[in-house]
Scaffold this motif. Structure first.
Motif, PDB file in Angstrom:
ATOM      1  N   ASP A  39       0.848  -1.192   0.000  1.00 52.94           N
ATOM      2  CA  ASP A  39       0.000   0.000   0.000  1.00 52.94           C
ATOM      3  C   ASP A  39       0.889   1.249   0.000  1.00 52.94           C
ATOM      4  N   THR A  40       0.697   2.121  -0.969  1.00 52.98           N
ATOM      5  CA  THR A  40       1.564   3.304  -1.078  1.00 52.98           C
ATOM      6  C   THR A  40       1.359   4.279   0.066  1.00 52.98           C
ATOM      7  N   SER A  41       0.151   4.380   0.590  1.00 52.14           N
ATOM      8  CA  SER A  41      -0.079   5.375   1.638  1.00 52.14           C
ATOM      9  C   SER A  41       0.417   4.911   3.003  1.00 52.14           C
ATOM     10  N   SER A  42       0.234   3.646   3.341  1.00 53.99           N
ATOM     11  CA  SER A  42       0.623   3.161   4.674  1.00 53.99           C
ATOM     12  C   SER A  42       1.969   2.446   4.687  1.00 53.99           C
ATOM     13  N   GLN A  89       0.398   2.218  -8.689  1.00 50.65           N
ATOM     14  CA  GLN A  89       1.073   3.508  -8.551  1.00 50.65           C
ATOM     15  C   GLN A  89       2.477   3.424  -9.138  1.00 50.65           C
ATOM     16  N   GLU A 105      -2.653   1.542  -4.778  1.00 52.98           N
ATOM     17  CA  GLU A 105      -3.702   2.171  -3.993  1.00 52.98           C
ATOM     18  C   GLU A 105      -4.768   1.103  -3.830  1.00 52.98           C
TER      19      GLU A 105
END
Length: 139
Positions: A39-42, A89, A105
């Motif tokens: 996961d790119t955000s976490s 991503q 994502e």
């Protein structure tokens, strides 16, 4: 530059045509390479699955992650039945071109158990412990 091997000592910014690179991937005997989704955000590691060349090409062209299902022996677009999709991503290969890191994502849970990720079984000493319960069904 003519091969993946040439990239090992190449300076940053060196490029290789995609078809040439894909020709050099070290697929296993079944024509597959492991792919790790992150996961790119976490930064959380979500899952491990397999890709063949066609899955890689479809993922790059569509922007939605496509894997190869070993049990069904067919391409499988992540989320095609669950709706829990992965938007690509970025895609990275390791130095030997025998493993892929997909930064995605994630929409919804990544695991077929409806957990956030597939790595919920922790080994400690002589025990394996479930570290996350599956979500409860809404009544």
């Amino acid at each position: 530059m003519t091969s993946i091997k040439d990239l090992e000592q190449a300076p940053s910014g060196t490029q290789l045509e995609l078809p040439t690179f894909l020709d050099g991937i070290k697929f296993n005997d079944q024509g597959l390479v492991p792919a790790i989704a992150q996961d790119t955000s976490s930064g959380s590691v979500l899952m491990l699955a397999w890709m063949n060349r066609q899955a890689i090409e479809q993922t790059l062209s569509s922007g939605q992650v496509v894997y190869f299902s070993r049990s069904r022996q067919a391409l499988w677009r992540k989320g095609e039945t669950s709706g829990n999709t992965q938007a690509l991503q970025s895609m990275h290969f390791d130095c030997d071109a025998d493993a892929i890191l997909l930064q995605v994502e994630q929409l919804g849970p990544a695991c077929h158990t409806n957990r956030e990720n597939c790595f919920y079984l922790r080994v400690a000493n002589d025990l394996v412990t479930v570290t996350k319960s599956p979500p409860t069904a809404r009544q």
